[in-house]
Design a protein around this motif. Structure first.
Motif, PDB file in Angstrom:
ATOM      1  N   LEU A 100       0.056  30.066  38.987  1.00  0.00           N
ATOM      2  CA  LEU A 100      -1.063  30.979  39.157  1.00  0.00           C
ATOM      3  C   LEU A 100      -1.086  31.681  40.519  1.00  0.00           C
ATOM      4  N   PRO A 101      -0.898  30.987  41.659  1.00  0.00           N
ATOM      5  CA  PRO A 101      -0.927  31.709  42.941  1.00  0.00           C
ATOM      6  C   PRO A 101       0.116  32.822  43.023  1.00  0.00           C
ATOM      7  N   GLY A 102       1.343  32.530  42.567  1.00  0.00           N
ATOM      8  CA  GLY A 102       2.387  33.554  42.582  1.00  0.00           C
ATOM      9  C   GLY A 102       2.067  34.712  41.664  1.00  0.00           C
ATOM     10  N   MET A 103       1.453  34.410  40.524  1.00  0.00           N
ATOM     11  CA  MET A 103       1.085  35.469  39.586  1.00  0.00           C
ATOM     12  C   MET A 103      -0.005  36.362  40.173  1.00  0.00           C
ATOM     13  N   LEU A 104      -0.969  35.740  40.839  1.00  0.00           N
ATOM     14  CA  LEU A 104      -2.031  36.519  41.477  1.00  0.00           C
ATOM     15  C   LEU A 104      -1.471  37.384  42.608  1.00  0.00           C
ATOM     16  N   ALA A 165       1.559  41.821  33.213  1.00  0.00           N
ATOM     17  CA  ALA A 165       1.147  42.033  31.831  1.00  0.00           C
ATOM     18  C   ALA A 165       1.878  41.097  30.869  1.00  0.00           C
ATOM     19  N   ILE A 166       3.076  40.688  31.240  1.00  0.00           N
ATOM     20  CA  ILE A 166       3.846  39.765  30.405  1.00  0.00           C
ATOM     21  C   ILE A 166       3.417  38.316  30.635  1.00  0.00           C
ATOM     22  N   MET A 167       3.187  37.947  31.892  1.00  0.00           N
ATOM     23  CA  MET A 167       2.960  36.544  32.228  1.00  0.00           C
ATOM     24  C   MET A 167       1.534  36.060  31.992  1.00  0.00           C
ATOM     25  N   VAL A 178       7.058  27.834  28.616  1.00  0.00           N
ATOM     26  CA  VAL A 178       7.541  29.201  28.363  1.00  0.00           C
ATOM     27  C   VAL A 178       7.261  30.080  29.576  1.00  0.00           C
ATOM     28  N   LEU A 179       6.069  29.918  30.152  1.00  0.00           N
ATOM     29  CA  LEU A 179       5.701  30.686  31.334  1.00  0.00           C
ATOM     30  C   LEU A 179       6.645  30.399  32.493  1.00  0.00           C
TER      31      LEU A 179
END
Length: 241
Positions: A100-104, A165-167, A178-179
């Motif tokens: 989550l932190p990297g995605m944000l 948008a993908i993750m 999968v993530l």
């Protein structure tokens, strides 16, 4: 101001851009710990083991850089990012929160690239201009490069927002494994794609108007512009790389 050499090697700015983001070693430092996390978690289903394995490897990378007297900015940036992800995952008990932190960060950076382009301060130009010796002459004296930096910033925004948008749907679906594998797969290739797109835009732009920097004899130092006319900004575009 002195114009950059028209025959400057085309790969210089692409190489400079990659190095500005940590180079090959930086990509390894930030990608491999995530790979270790998802690999250990897939095999053991043990969230703690996966988190500590990733954090330990990231710390090892930092120590190796220290021993070799290399820059530790990206290594310890990786340690910090992995540590935050590990804390998120272990305290929540959800493996997907490791990412989550990297995605944000990716989402926020993508938005920042878009906003910077809209604000006419494209982030790629802000990052690359000083490194290439042109500072911010591209914004006021070189409209061709300003346009190229703006297009490149939009490209980076599209790549980063596309990754988000993908993750994020996988994150909200709690598909941790999968993530994890997808995040590893979407690590280096999109980054290299964005660098290549930047290279294409800048290769068609005028050469940079470089700022000459001289040291005063009294030791005061500072940047001074050479007394010569800058090239016309309406001229035919030539290679910048």
């Amino acid at each position: 101001m002195a114009p950059g050499a028209p025959d400057e090697p085309a790969h210089d700015e692409a190489k400079t851009l990659i190095e500005a983001f940590g180079g090959v070693r930086g990509m390894i430092d930030t990608t491999v710990p995530g790979l270790v996390f998802v690999l250990v978690y897939t095999i053991t289903k043990n969230l703690g083991a996966a988190a500590w394995s990733a954090l330990g490897l990231s710390a090892v990378f930092g120590v190796i850089r220290l021993v070799r007297r290399e820059t530790v900015q990206h290594a310890f940036g990786g340690v910090f990012g992995v540590a935050i992800g590990a804390v998120f995952a272990m305290f929540s008990g959800k493996a997907e929160n490791f990412y989550l932190p990297g995605m944000l960060w990716t989402l926020g950076l993508g938005v920042l690239y878009a906003v910077s382009a809209l604000a006419k301060w494209p982030l790629i130009g802000v990052l690359l201009g000083p490194v290439m010796g042109e500072d911010f002459t591209w914004r006021t004296e070189n409209p061709g490069r300003f346009k190229a930096y703006t297009k490149a910033s939009w490209a980076w925004a599209a790549v980063l927002l596309g990754k988000s948008a993908i993750m994020f749907p996988l994150y909200f679906a709690h598909k941790a494994e999968v993530l994890g594998w997808l995040k590893v797969a979407l690590g280096i290739p999109p980054f290299l794609l964005a660098v290549y797109i930047t290279y294409v835009f800048l290769s068609k732009a005028p050469p940079p108007i470089k700022v000459a920097r001289d040291e005063d004899e009294d030791g005061d130092g500072g940047a001074k512009a050479e007394d010569q006319d800058a090239p016309s900004s309406s001229g035919t575009e030539s290679s910048a790389r």
